[in-house]
Design a protein around this motif. Sequence first.
Motif, mmCIF file in Angstrom:
data_model
loop_
_atom_site.group_PDB
_atom_site.id
_atom_site.type_symbol
_atom_site.label_atom_id
_atom_site.label_comp_id
_atom_site.label_asym_id
_atom_site.label_seq_id
_atom_site.Cartn_x
_atom_site.Cartn_y
_atom_site.Cartn_z
ATOM 1 N N VAL A 218 0.854 -1.190 0.000
ATOM 2 C CA VAL A 218 0.000 0.000 0.000
ATOM 3 C C VAL A 218 0.893 1.245 0.000
ATOM 4 N N THR A 219 0.638 2.141 -0.958
ATOM 5 C CA THR A 219 1.396 3.399 -0.976
ATOM 6 C C THR A 219 0.832 4.358 0.071
ATOM 7 N N PHE B 140 12.654 8.880 -5.773
ATOM 8 C CA PHE B 140 11.262 9.199 -6.105
ATOM 9 C C PHE B 140 10.599 9.787 -4.882
ATOM 10 N N SER B 141 9.432 10.367 -5.089
ATOM 11 C CA SER B 141 8.722 11.034 -4.002
ATOM 12 C C SER B 141 7.224 10.911 -4.215
ATOM 13 N N SER B 142 6.502 10.712 -3.131
ATOM 14 C CA SER B 142 5.037 10.648 -3.139
ATOM 15 C C SER B 142 4.496 9.523 -4.025
ATOM 16 N N PRO B 143 4.744 8.270 -3.611
ATOM 17 C CA PRO B 143 4.191 7.134 -4.346
ATOM 18 C C PRO B 143 2.669 7.146 -4.283
ATOM 19 N N LEU C 5 5.473 1.378 -9.943
ATOM 20 C CA LEU C 5 5.209 2.351 -8.894
ATOM 21 C C LEU C 5 5.163 3.743 -9.531
ATOM 22 N N GLN C 6 4.106 4.497 -9.232
ATOM 23 C CA GLN C 6 3.879 5.789 -9.902
ATOM 24 C C GLN C 6 3.796 6.909 -8.876
ATOM 25 N N THR C 7 4.157 8.110 -9.278
ATOM 26 C CA THR C 7 4.215 9.202 -8.303
ATOM 27 C C THR C 7 3.261 10.340 -8.646
ATOM 28 N N ASP C 8 2.804 10.984 -7.577
ATOM 29 C CA ASP C 8 1.996 12.208 -7.655
ATOM 30 C C ASP C 8 2.648 13.179 -6.688
ATOM 31 N N ASP C 9 3.637 13.883 -7.179
ATOM 32 C CA ASP C 9 4.586 14.553 -6.301
ATOM 33 C C ASP C 9 4.590 16.064 -6.458
ATOM 34 N N GLY C 10 4.940 16.734 -5.344
ATOM 35 C CA GLY C 10 5.219 18.163 -5.405
ATOM 36 C C GLY C 10 6.488 18.502 -4.648
ATOM 37 N N ALA C 11 7.227 17.481 -4.182
ATOM 38 C CA ALA C 11 8.394 17.733 -3.330
ATOM 39 C C ALA C 11 9.708 17.732 -4.104
ATOM 40 N N MET C 12 9.800 16.986 -5.205
ATOM 41 C CA MET C 12 11.038 17.029 -5.995
ATOM 42 C C MET C 12 10.765 17.380 -7.456
ATOM 43 N N THR C 13 9.631 18.015 -7.693
ATOM 44 C CA THR C 13 9.281 18.370 -9.065
ATOM 45 C C THR C 13 10.101 19.552 -9.582
ATOM 46 N N ASP C 14 10.907 20.167 -8.709
ATOM 47 C CA ASP C 14 11.853 21.166 -9.205
ATOM 48 C C ASP C 14 13.011 20.486 -9.942
ATOM 49 N N GLU C 15 13.200 19.192 -9.689
ATOM 50 C CA GLU C 15 14.311 18.468 -10.306
ATOM 51 C C GLU C 15 13.860 17.479 -11.362
ATOM 52 N N THR C 16 12.676 16.922 -11.166
ATOM 53 C CA THR C 16 12.159 15.970 -12.147
ATOM 54 C C THR C 16 10.645 15.903 -12.038
ATOM 55 N N ILE D 268 1.567 10.617 -12.698
ATOM 56 C CA ILE D 268 1.434 9.366 -13.434
ATOM 57 C C ILE D 268 0.563 8.463 -12.577
ATOM 58 N N THR D 269 -0.508 7.940 -13.154
ATOM 59 C CA THR D 269 -1.402 7.101 -12.339
ATOM 60 C C THR D 269 -2.158 6.127 -13.226
ATOM 61 N N GLY D 270 -2.213 4.890 -12.787
ATOM 62 C CA GLY D 270 -2.941 3.879 -13.533
ATOM 63 C C GLY D 270 -2.035 3.166 -14.519
ATOM 64 N N VAL D 271 -1.973 1.856 -14.421
ATOM 65 C CA VAL D 271 -1.173 1.066 -15.357
ATOM 66 C C VAL D 271 -1.779 -0.323 -15.437
#
Length: 739
Positions: A508-509, A589-592, A606-617, A677-680
């Motif tokens: 569970v993420t 990675f950040s925010s799985p 594993l997919q991320t919905d992030d706002g913590a390292m989006t300055d870098e990727t 990125i979500t859903g696969v």
Amino acid sequence: MSHPDHEIDSNLSHNPHFEQILSKALNGPSRRTILRGGLGLAGLAMLPGCATITAAEPSAPANALGFASLDKSLLDDVVLPPGYRYTVLHATGDSLDAGLAAYSNTGAETDDWSRRIGDHHDAIEIFFIDPQGRYSQTDTGRALLVVNHESSADAHFMHPKGQTSNGVTGKKFTQFGDWDLGVRPELEVIKEINHHGVSVVEVVRGPEGWTMKTDSPLNRRITAQTPARIAGPRAHIQDIRAQMVTRWETAGSMARGTLNNCGHGKTPWGTYLTCEENWAFYFQMSAGGAALPPKEMAARRRYGLASAAPAANQTRAISQGWHTVSATDDRFARWNLAALGANAERDFRNEANTFGYNVEIDPLQPASTPAKRVSMGRLAHESATCSLPKAGQPLAFYMGCDSRNEYIYKFVTAAVWDPKDTGGGIVVGDKYLNEGKLYVARFDADGRGQWIELTIQDPRIANYSAFKFENQGEVYLYTRHAADAVGATKMDRPEWAAVNPKNGEVYVTLTNNTAANRTPGRVDAANPRAYTDVDGKKGSGNPNGHIIRFREDGDVASATAFRWDIFLFGAEEDAGDANLSGLTARNSFSSPDGLWFSPTTGICWLQTDDGAMTDETHCMMLAALPGQVGDGSKVRVNNRMVVNGVEQSGTQETFVGATLGEARLRRFLIGPKGCEITGVTEAPGGRALFVNIQHPGEESKSLTDLQSQWPGNKGYGRPGRPRSATIVITRNDGGVIGA
Ligand code: FEO
Ligand code: CA
Ligand code: CA
Ligand code: CA
């Protein structure tokens, strides 16, 4: 969904944070001495009473990963490893009807959007069709692809000049649902209502790969207006029908539509479960209604629902303002929870009680009525993932409630699995999903966990002073209160669950949490980190999230106890003590959020919905080759953060899985600007992977200052505004993805 900081911290129960329990178990003073120790990740000798998880060598991976891990990307494109390519299958606004014009991508549409692909593609699942038109478990080259459409956080893109409220257009750009009080235009609102829900589209494999069959009679949109049955346990559902009564349906047996569809589940009998997640924000209250009973007010607060009309001096509210279009037209009036009529049959005070469920859909029967499965509880449902089906045994469905400090649940069917039910459709759903037991998880500090049944027979629920339960039906309707009553463990925002096909373990993420809930003094073994984002973008708490996993005792779905550890901790590679999984620049990675195992390769995607390292990727998808619960070690986490100028520190013991390294954890995909990125899912055999790109350009400043222009910038549809989309990933040599 990125719902920027709009998930509600509405869990005010006093369930213990397990720091307190652990402190007792470990003898306070000596523990404190340990806390001052140096390293963030220190293997601890097993403590008495903590021997259930033992350090072991990592088990050998089932497969090697057959691609080079990606460097970070800030490109406005989907980036894949060399040798891979993608095509867009469908995107927001694509027409499902030959009579409708192609999507303008300027907001010019004046149809009601009910025959177009919805927005905010989220969960995805594939259902193969055999030559007789029946459900097939093997690849027939023809399938229905089912996609959730989560929310309208950036519904500006579907209108000519952005969303309008109170006569002002586009003003609240980038602010999710901050509605300027005042009337909204009907056409905008009806388009927004209908772009929610689920898309079912036929896809076929041809020489050009997988494409959508635009004119298929099986294509279907389920929207926030599609009628659905309210289904539940025979002995208890009648007890709560009165709480479902509305002006639209006075028997309390039907609901209208589904909302904020986030994660999902696929049933072994061949149907789809769509999960209603953060549905509370769609409702508001106007002034002038009768006072509501205290119990109803308590329920609204616990679920984050509007419980009062906006104050006289208030100019904005968190909502879509859908109810403002009309007080008499039920399509709009239903979003107003005020008690305006003489009784519940004359207004929509109960409308929100018809949301918050897993909704079963039979993709192969386009005329079938979806069913809201009350027995699975009423939450901010994120996913409903089935255990490995075993003939003659009950099935379990694992479910997260996605808000900060909420819980992990499971539903165990009363019926035992009969493989002959495969392909039986939604009629079979009534057999498995109405009768059963609902449980909530408690993660204990010794690496064990308990499933606590939510039943009115439990005196903690029957006698719960904070909320008076009248019957078992109310335990389903007010699930969060029942879970509070029994002392479930507050988690760092549970998102998707996934089941490892190799051993049945459940992952569970836990996407992240803030300093409002996690400080060094308020952590527990299962949510052990409290620290500050290494470069300050996201503040403090658990800004990068983690993934917990557990194995049911006896490997049976109906177990009431389990063993757990933490599979991976998200982190930036330079996060020091917080980087407990040894991530590098190639697999940080950040925010799985999204999580799924390929049945072909065993890869954990594993997919991320992030706002913590989006300055870098940008957000990404990674491939992991996990071992099993207990393959790592017990560790001591060093926590350190500054809250209101005061530095706090402490440590917390937990159990972390074996370090995967770059050999077993690699970045496979990075999305365009501003997306999650979500859903696969995959076509059987794993040679095509279907992945959703949600809300590219979410942080656009205006319609002329767009953050992203994907996928139009890569040749899909009309260029200009960004669009959510489903992509199909293949290997240039036709090989199995990721292997
Ligand atoms: Fe809709 Fe929890 O992401
Ligand atoms: Ca999600
Ligand atoms: Ca950084
Ligand atoms: Ca950061």
